[in-house]
Design a protein around this motif. Structure first.
Motif, PDB file in Angstrom:
ATOM      1  N   VAL A 204       0.837  -1.198   0.000  1.00  0.00           N
ATOM      2  CA  VAL A 204       0.000   0.000   0.000  1.00  0.00           C
ATOM      3  C   VAL A 204       0.870   1.246   0.000  1.00  0.00           C
ATOM      4  CG1 VAL A 204      -1.822   1.259   1.222  1.00  0.00           C
ATOM      5  CG2 VAL A 204      -1.768  -1.250   1.282  1.00  0.00           C
ATOM      6  N   ASP A 205       0.527   2.197  -0.855  1.00  0.00           N
ATOM      7  CA  ASP A 205       1.169   3.507  -0.894  1.00  0.00           C
ATOM      8  C   ASP A 205       0.147   4.532  -0.395  1.00  0.00           C
ATOM      9  OD1 ASP A 205       2.308   5.948  -1.419  1.00  0.00           O
ATOM     10  OD2 ASP A 205       2.842   5.515  -3.498  1.00  0.00           O
ATOM     11  N   PRO A 206       0.193   4.892   0.900  1.00  0.00           N
ATOM     12  CA  PRO A 206      -0.800   5.823   1.437  1.00  0.00           C
ATOM     13  C   PRO A 206      -0.617   7.251   0.936  1.00  0.00           C
ATOM     14  CG  PRO A 206       0.847   5.317   3.094  1.00  0.00           C
ATOM     15  CD  PRO A 206       1.136   4.422   1.931  1.00  0.00           C
ATOM     16  N   VAL A 207       0.562   7.574   0.457  1.00  0.00           N
ATOM     17  CA  VAL A 207       0.823   8.919  -0.048  1.00  0.00           C
ATOM     18  C   VAL A 207       0.088   9.147  -1.358  1.00  0.00           C
ATOM     19  CG1 VAL A 207       2.611  10.505  -0.876  1.00  0.00           C
ATOM     20  CG2 VAL A 207       3.039   9.071   1.142  1.00  0.00           C
ATOM     21  N   ARG A 208       0.168   8.174  -2.252  1.00  0.00           N
ATOM     22  CA  ARG A 208      -0.490   8.288  -3.557  1.00  0.00           C
ATOM     23  C   ARG A 208      -1.869   7.637  -3.590  1.00  0.00           C
ATOM     24  NH1 ARG A 208       3.148   8.810  -8.724  1.00  0.00           N
ATOM     25  NH2 ARG A 208       4.820  10.114  -7.922  1.00  0.00           N
ATOM     26  N   GLY A 209      -2.236   7.010  -2.482  1.00  0.00           N
ATOM     27  CA  GLY A 209      -3.554   6.408  -2.400  1.00  0.00           C
ATOM     28  C   GLY A 209      -3.774   5.262  -3.362  1.00  0.00           C
ATOM     29  N   ARG A 210      -2.835   4.335  -3.429  1.00  0.00           N
ATOM     30  CA  ARG A 210      -2.945   3.212  -4.349  1.00  0.00           C
ATOM     31  C   ARG A 210      -2.297   1.980  -3.720  1.00  0.00           C
ATOM     32  NH1 ARG A 210       1.478   4.682  -9.132  1.00  0.00           N
ATOM     33  NH2 ARG A 210       3.295   4.882  -7.746  1.00  0.00           N
ATOM     34  N   SER A 211      -2.525   0.828  -4.314  1.00  0.00           N
ATOM     35  CA  SER A 211      -1.934  -0.398  -3.781  1.00  0.00           C
ATOM     36  C   SER A 211      -1.690  -1.409  -4.897  1.00  0.00           C
ATOM     37  CB  SER A 211      -2.840  -1.017  -2.709  1.00  0.00           C
ATOM     38  OG  SER A 211      -4.083  -1.402  -3.258  1.00  0.00           O
ATOM     39  N   LEU A 212      -0.773  -2.318  -4.627  1.00  0.00           N
ATOM     40  CA  LEU A 212      -0.488  -3.452  -5.495  1.00  0.00           C
ATOM     41  C   LEU A 212      -0.957  -4.701  -4.764  1.00  0.00           C
ATOM     42  CD1 LEU A 212       3.192  -2.595  -6.565  1.00  0.00           C
ATOM     43  CD2 LEU A 212       1.105  -2.240  -7.924  1.00  0.00           C
ATOM     44  N   THR A 213      -1.586  -5.618  -5.477  1.00  0.00           N
ATOM     45  CA  THR A 213      -2.090  -6.831  -4.838  1.00  0.00           C
ATOM     46  C   THR A 213      -1.784  -8.059  -5.693  1.00  0.00           C
ATOM     47  OG1 THR A 213      -4.277  -6.637  -5.880  1.00  0.00           O
ATOM     48  CG2 THR A 213      -3.985  -5.577  -3.723  1.00  0.00           C
ATOM     49  N   HIS A 214      -1.763  -9.184  -5.031  1.00  0.00           N
ATOM     50  CA  HIS A 214      -1.664 -10.469  -5.722  1.00  0.00           C
ATOM     51  C   HIS A 214      -2.185 -11.544  -4.778  1.00  0.00           C
ATOM     52  CE1 HIS A 214      -0.473 -13.304  -8.738  1.00  0.00           C
ATOM     53  NE2 HIS A 214       0.301 -13.977  -7.896  1.00  0.00           N
ATOM     54  N   ALA A 215      -2.749 -12.593  -5.348  1.00  0.00           N
ATOM     55  CA  ALA A 215      -3.236 -13.714  -4.551  1.00  0.00           C
ATOM     56  C   ALA A 215      -2.944 -15.011  -5.290  1.00  0.00           C
ATOM     57  CB  ALA A 215      -4.735 -13.575  -4.289  1.00  0.00           C
ATOM     58  N   TYR A 216      -2.699 -16.056  -4.529  1.00  0.00           N
ATOM     59  CA  TYR A 216      -2.446 -17.353  -5.154  1.00  0.00           C
ATOM     60  C   TYR A 216      -2.933 -18.476  -4.245  1.00  0.00           C
ATOM     61  CZ  TYR A 216       1.746 -17.544  -2.123  1.00  0.00           C
ATOM     62  OH  TYR A 216       2.609 -17.563  -1.047  1.00  0.00           O
ATOM     63  N   ASP A 217      -3.351 -19.551  -4.882  1.00  0.00           N
ATOM     64  CA  ASP A 217      -3.778 -20.755  -4.176  1.00  0.00           C
ATOM     65  C   ASP A 217      -2.619 -21.737  -4.111  1.00  0.00           C
ATOM     66  OD1 ASP A 217      -6.548 -19.985  -3.829  1.00  0.00           O
ATOM     67  OD2 ASP A 217      -6.759 -20.280  -5.994  1.00  0.00           O
ATOM     68  N   ILE A 218      -2.584 -22.505  -3.028  1.00  0.00           N
ATOM     69  CA  ILE A 218      -1.499 -23.456  -2.806  1.00  0.00           C
ATOM     70  C   ILE A 218      -2.050 -24.876  -2.895  1.00  0.00           C
ATOM     71  CG2 ILE A 218       0.226 -24.294  -1.190  1.00  0.00           C
ATOM     72  CD1 ILE A 218      -1.059 -20.847  -0.576  1.00  0.00           C
ATOM     73  N   GLU A 219      -1.533 -25.630  -3.840  1.00  0.00           N
ATOM     74  CA  GLU A 219      -1.902 -27.039  -3.989  1.00  0.00           C
ATOM     75  C   GLU A 219      -0.817 -27.890  -3.342  1.00  0.00           C
ATOM     76  OE1 GLU A 219      -2.573 -30.489  -7.419  1.00  0.00           O
ATOM     77  OE2 GLU A 219      -2.277 -28.399  -8.009  1.00  0.00           O
ATOM     78  N   THR A 220      -1.215 -28.721  -2.413  1.00  0.00           N
ATOM     79  CA  THR A 220      -0.263 -29.568  -1.696  1.00  0.00           C
ATOM     80  C   THR A 220      -0.142 -30.928  -2.379  1.00  0.00           C
ATOM     81  OG1 THR A 220      -0.782 -28.485   0.403  1.00  0.00           O
ATOM     82  CG2 THR A 220       0.275 -30.640   0.513  1.00  0.00           C
ATOM     83  N   LEU A 221       1.062 -31.273  -2.772  1.00  0.00           N
ATOM     84  CA  LEU A 221       1.337 -32.571  -3.391  1.00  0.00           C
ATOM     85  C   LEU A 221       1.761 -33.569  -2.317  1.00  0.00           C
ATOM     86  CD1 LEU A 221       3.384 -31.343  -6.481  1.00  0.00           C
ATOM     87  CD2 LEU A 221       0.903 -31.667  -6.303  1.00  0.00           C
ATOM     88  N   PRO A 222       1.396 -34.831  -2.476  1.00  0.00           N
ATOM     89  CA  PRO A 222       1.720 -35.827  -1.453  1.00  0.00           C
ATOM     90  C   PRO A 222       3.213 -36.154  -1.413  1.00  0.00           C
ATOM     91  CG  PRO A 222       0.741 -36.895  -3.347  1.00  0.00           C
ATOM     92  CD  PRO A 222       0.624 -35.421  -3.598  1.00  0.00           C
ATOM     93  N   ILE A 223       3.675 -36.489  -0.239  1.00  0.00           N
ATOM     94  CA  ILE A 223       5.035 -36.988  -0.072  1.00  0.00           C
ATOM     95  C   ILE A 223       4.980 -38.507  -0.122  1.00  0.00           C
ATOM     96  CG2 ILE A 223       7.025 -37.146   1.476  1.00  0.00           C
ATOM     97  CD1 ILE A 223       6.217 -34.444   2.621  1.00  0.00           C
ATOM     98  N   VAL A 224       5.647 -39.092  -1.086  1.00  0.00           N
ATOM     99  CA  VAL A 224       5.651 -40.549  -1.219  1.00  0.00           C
ATOM    100  C   VAL A 224       7.082 -41.065  -1.168  1.00  0.00           C
ATOM    101  CG1 VAL A 224       3.506 -40.605  -2.527  1.00  0.00           C
ATOM    102  CG2 VAL A 224       5.680 -40.415  -3.750  1.00  0.00           C
ATOM    103  N   SER A 225       7.229 -42.325  -0.815  1.00  0.00           N
ATOM    104  CA  SER A 225       8.571 -42.922  -0.757  1.00  0.00           C
ATOM    105  C   SER A 225       8.494 -44.379  -1.175  1.00  0.00           C
ATOM    106  CB  SER A 225       9.141 -42.795   0.653  1.00  0.00           C
ATOM    107  OG  SER A 225       8.304 -43.431   1.593  1.00  0.00           O
TER     108      SER A 225
END
Length: 225
Positions: A204-225
């Motif tokens: 967030v830039d409160p001086v210029r009144g703007r913001s940058l955003t990003h979002a992501y989902d996390i997929e969990t892969l199984p641990i196998v051996s």
């Protein structure tokens, strides 16, 4: 190749060749030392220097909204990211997603194991340099189906990015060069570090009144051996 755009709509083509993650980048040295002691109690080795710069594969930097990780012990960290292209430095918001289980064995390895998602919209560093310390980092996480505030605070709690660039290059006045990118440090997690199904970051830039955003989902892969 990353296809970014400025807040004004200009296309910015970035070909990352060198990605560095600034660790232990807090401005308050007593707090940094306290954090180091906490990590030592968890089995994480004391850093050889402070701040410490971790080189990871440049290909990890991505604008994807979905990442895959192995196992359940990883989590995000909101950070400002600097990228150099076309003779300019641009500022974005990113997440230093990290494998926490591997962190106890090697912090450098834990950084390498996960993608580093960033938003596709950036600002020119020159447009925020004079009020950098007033910028605010914020992150929300979706944990057990609930969206919670995960991190929040001014970048004034971290070392100035000009100092980080100088320290990394090893000379006064140094700035990132074309092809270089740097994640610039993070803030403490509210309620402690923990995994999430989704991570949302904001600068967030409160001086210029703007913001940058990003979002992501996390997929969990199984641990196998």
């Amino acid at each position: 190749m990353l296809q970014l755009r400025t807040a004004e709509g200009q296309s910015v083509e970035v070909r990352p060749e060198e990605l560095v993650v600034a660790g232990f980048a807090g401005r308050d040295r007593d707090q940094v030392e306290h954090h180091i002691v906490e990590l030592e109690a968890l089995g994480v080795a004391r850093p050889s220097s402070v701040p410490l710069f971790y080189r990871v594969s440049a290909s990890l930097l991505t604008t994807a909204s979905h990442i895959q990780v192995v196992g359940t012990q990883s989590s995000g960290e909101v950070e400002a990211v600097l990228v150099a292209a076309g003779g300019e430095i641009f500022v974005g918001v990113a997440s230093d997603h990290t494998d926490r289980e591997a962190e106890a064995h090697s912090v450098a390895l834990s950084k390498q194991l996960c993608a580093k998602p960033m938003g596709a919209t950036v600002w020119r560093f020159a447009d925020v340099a004079d009020h950098w310390d007033r910028l605010v980092l914020r992150a929300h996480a979706v944990i057990d189906g609930e969206r919670v505030l995960y991190q929040e605070g001014a970048v004034a709690g971290l070392l100035p990015v000009t100092s980080l660039m100088e320290s990394y290059a090893g000379r006064p006045g140094a700035r990132l060069e074309a092809g270089q990118a740097m994640l610039c440090g993070t803030l403490p997690a509210i309620g402690g570090i923990r995994p999430a199904a989704r991570f949302e970051v904001e600068l967030v830039d409160p001086v210029r009144g703007r913001s940058l955003t990003h979002a992501y989902d996390i997929e969990t892969l199984p641990i196998v051996s």
